[in-house]
Design a protein around this motif. Structure first.
Motif, mmCIF file in Angstrom:
data_model
loop_
_atom_site.group_PDB
_atom_site.id
_atom_site.type_symbol
_atom_site.label_atom_id
_atom_site.label_comp_id
_atom_site.label_asym_id
_atom_site.label_seq_id
_atom_site.Cartn_x
_atom_site.Cartn_y
_atom_site.Cartn_z
ATOM 1 N N UNK A 1 0.809 -1.217 0.000
ATOM 2 C CA UNK A 1 0.000 0.000 0.000
ATOM 3 C C UNK A 1 0.841 1.265 0.000
ATOM 4 N N UNK A 2 2.020 1.228 0.621
ATOM 5 C CA UNK A 2 2.845 2.426 0.729
ATOM 6 C C UNK A 2 3.972 2.476 -0.313
ATOM 7 N N UNK A 3 3.944 1.587 -1.293
ATOM 8 C CA UNK A 3 5.013 1.546 -2.295
ATOM 9 C C UNK A 3 4.853 2.674 -3.311
ATOM 10 N N UNK A 4 5.946 3.367 -3.612
ATOM 11 C CA UNK A 4 5.908 4.405 -4.635
ATOM 12 C C UNK A 4 5.697 3.768 -6.000
ATOM 13 N N UNK A 5 6.377 2.648 -6.218
ATOM 14 C CA UNK A 5 6.220 1.883 -7.452
ATOM 15 C C UNK A 5 6.382 0.406 -7.089
ATOM 16 N N UNK A 6 6.136 -0.470 -8.044
ATOM 17 C CA UNK A 6 6.270 -1.904 -7.777
ATOM 18 C C UNK A 6 7.692 -2.209 -7.338
ATOM 19 N N UNK A 7 7.848 -2.972 -6.263
ATOM 20 C CA UNK A 7 9.191 -3.202 -5.731
ATOM 21 C C UNK A 7 9.481 -4.654 -5.374
ATOM 22 N N UNK A 8 8.622 -5.571 -5.796
ATOM 23 C CA UNK A 8 8.861 -6.991 -5.530
ATOM 24 C C UNK A 8 7.906 -7.833 -6.358
ATOM 25 N N UNK A 9 8.344 -9.044 -6.661
ATOM 26 C CA UNK A 9 7.460 -9.986 -7.329
ATOM 27 C C UNK A 9 6.694 -10.817 -6.322
ATOM 28 N N UNK A 10 5.781 -11.646 -6.825
ATOM 29 C CA UNK A 10 4.979 -12.526 -5.974
ATOM 30 C C UNK A 10 5.818 -13.651 -5.399
ATOM 31 N N UNK A 11 5.498 -14.045 -4.195
ATOM 32 C CA UNK A 11 5.940 -15.340 -3.678
ATOM 33 C C UNK A 11 4.899 -16.337 -4.183
ATOM 34 N N UNK A 12 5.200 -16.971 -5.291
ATOM 35 C CA UNK A 12 4.210 -17.819 -5.956
ATOM 36 C C UNK A 12 3.977 -19.138 -5.234
ATOM 37 N N UNK A 13 4.836 -19.460 -4.282
ATOM 38 C CA UNK A 13 4.633 -20.666 -3.476
ATOM 39 C C UNK A 13 3.693 -20.355 -2.310
ATOM 40 N N UNK A 14 3.982 -19.297 -1.592
ATOM 41 C CA UNK A 14 3.165 -18.895 -0.452
ATOM 42 C C UNK A 14 1.744 -18.537 -0.873
ATOM 43 N N UNK A 15 1.608 -17.880 -2.018
ATOM 44 C CA UNK A 15 0.308 -17.370 -2.450
ATOM 45 C C UNK A 15 -0.304 -18.196 -3.589
ATOM 46 N N UNK A 16 0.163 -19.432 -3.742
ATOM 47 C CA UNK A 16 -0.278 -20.257 -4.867
ATOM 48 C C UNK A 16 -1.792 -20.415 -4.929
ATOM 49 N N UNK A 17 -2.427 -20.748 -3.841
ATOM 50 C CA UNK A 17 -3.868 -20.997 -3.858
ATOM 51 C C UNK A 17 -4.644 -19.738 -4.227
ATOM 52 N N UNK A 18 -4.222 -18.606 -3.664
ATOM 53 C CA UNK A 18 -4.887 -17.339 -3.998
ATOM 54 C C UNK A 18 -4.716 -17.015 -5.476
ATOM 55 N N UNK A 19 -3.498 -17.153 -5.978
ATOM 56 C CA UNK A 19 -3.234 -16.839 -7.384
ATOM 57 C C UNK A 19 -4.008 -17.771 -8.307
ATOM 58 N N UNK A 20 -4.074 -19.042 -7.971
ATOM 59 C CA UNK A 20 -4.836 -19.984 -8.789
ATOM 60 C C UNK A 20 -6.299 -19.565 -8.904
ATOM 61 N N UNK A 21 -6.865 -19.143 -7.797
ATOM 62 C CA UNK A 21 -8.266 -18.732 -7.799
ATOM 63 C C UNK A 21 -8.493 -17.500 -8.675
ATOM 64 N N UNK A 22 -7.651 -16.498 -8.500
ATOM 65 C CA UNK A 22 -7.803 -15.262 -9.272
ATOM 66 C C UNK A 22 -7.540 -15.511 -10.746
ATOM 67 N N UNK A 23 -6.481 -16.236 -11.042
ATOM 68 C CA UNK A 23 -6.132 -16.513 -12.438
ATOM 69 C C UNK A 23 -7.229 -17.322 -13.114
ATOM 70 N N UNK A 24 -7.781 -18.288 -12.408
ATOM 71 C CA UNK A 24 -8.877 -19.071 -12.979
ATOM 72 C C UNK A 24 -10.064 -18.209 -13.350
ATOM 73 N N UNK A 25 -10.358 -17.221 -12.518
ATOM 74 C CA UNK A 25 -11.486 -16.328 -12.799
ATOM 75 C C UNK A 25 -11.222 -15.477 -14.032
ATOM 76 N N UNK A 26 -9.999 -14.957 -14.168
ATOM 77 C CA UNK A 26 -9.671 -14.143 -15.340
ATOM 78 C C UNK A 26 -9.655 -14.989 -16.617
ATOM 79 N N UNK A 27 -9.073 -16.155 -16.542
ATOM 80 C CA UNK A 27 -8.989 -17.011 -17.730
ATOM 81 C C UNK A 27 -10.370 -17.488 -18.176
ATOM 82 N N UNK A 28 -11.282 -17.633 -17.226
ATOM 83 C CA UNK A 28 -12.654 -18.014 -17.584
ATOM 84 C C UNK A 28 -13.322 -16.933 -18.426
ATOM 85 N N UNK A 29 -12.824 -15.700 -18.303
ATOM 86 C CA UNK A 29 -13.337 -14.574 -19.094
ATOM 87 C C UNK A 29 -12.534 -14.372 -20.384
ATOM 88 N N UNK A 30 -11.575 -15.246 -20.623
ATOM 89 C CA UNK A 30 -10.769 -15.148 -21.836
ATOM 90 C C UNK A 30 -9.658 -14.124 -21.765
#
Length: 237
Positions: free
Chosen positions: A96-125
């Motif tokens: 929230x306090x970042x001036x600009x993007x300063x890190x990538x995702x921890x794709x292991x820690x947040x895998x389940x969350x990312x899968x859910x969000x990505x699935x929703x976007x991909x369902x919309x093409x």
């Protein structure tokens, strides 16, 4: 062939500094496309300190190239992306306090969350991309989320380029090779410039797209927007 997507956040920042509508981001996007860019990127944040949610809605119907919307997938952002239906959404773990993007995702820690969000976007093409650091484990984790692409966060490359370009680019090349083997497309962005892009492009295989904003708009103050875009296109092709 690597596509150039121009991030127009800095144009919106300049507009917001004085209020009003100068420079106009819609006109700027039209001009950027006419100068040869193959995409427009925006990164709306909840505080709307540069690109506003209303800008996204105005941009969608007038763009002729790929529209890429970046951001943290809070519900407000997700609803905006569904409404705009861009070619690509890039998920960024903004603090929230970042001036600009300063890190990538921890794709292991947040895998389940990312899968859910990505699935929703991909369902919309909508093609999905995850912003990641140049870390083999994060690329492997990204592949397990179902994403279409990754976007390699290139700040460490830009910082290290002047002192040791070979070692600065090495982890990016390794991650790009692995991503390709895992069936992921490869994008890159953050602090890429006319100074360091050529070497990056020559040494990182399978590079589908770069998203460049701050450096490009800054360089355009000296060289003009059309000439600057043409210089980037020469480096990429």
């Amino acid at each position: 062939m690597t596509k150039l997507s121009v991030n127009i956040n800095k144009i919106a920042t300049l507009r917001n500094a004085r209020g009003g509508d100068v420079p106009n981001v819609v006109d700027a996007a039209r001009n950027i496309e006419s100068f040869g860019a193959e995409g427009i990127t925006v990164h709306p944040r909840p505080d709307e300190r540069h690109i506003r949610y209303a800008d996204v809605k105005e941009l969608k119907p007038i763009l002729n190239t790929e529209f890429n919307i970046e951001g943290k997938p809070i519900q407000q952002f997700i609803d905006l992306v569904f409404d705009a239906n861009p070619a690509q959404v890039t998920l960024v773990p903004d603090a929230e306090d970042a001036i600009t993007s300063n890190a990538g995702w921890d794709t292991i820690k947040h895998k389940d969350f990312l899968k859910e969000v990505i699935g929703a976007f991909k369902a919309k093409g909508i093609r999905t991309s995850i912003f990641v650091d140049p870390d083999i484990k994060m690329v492997e984790g990204a592949a397990e989320t179902g994403t279409d692409r990754i976007e390699l966060y290139t700040e460490s490359y830009a910082v290290g380029y002047a002192e040791d370009n070979l070692n600065a680019v090495k982890p990016y090349a390794e991650c790009a090779i692995l991503a390709h083997k895992l069936g992921l497309g490869v994008n890159a962005g953050h602090d890429l410039s006319l100074t360091n892009l050529k070497y990056f492009k020559e040494n990182v295989p399978h590079l589908a797209e770069v998203s460049i904003g701050h450096a490009l708009i800054s360089e355009a103050l000296y060289h003009g927007l059309e000439k600057t875009i043409q210089e980037y296109l020469k480096l990429l092709k």
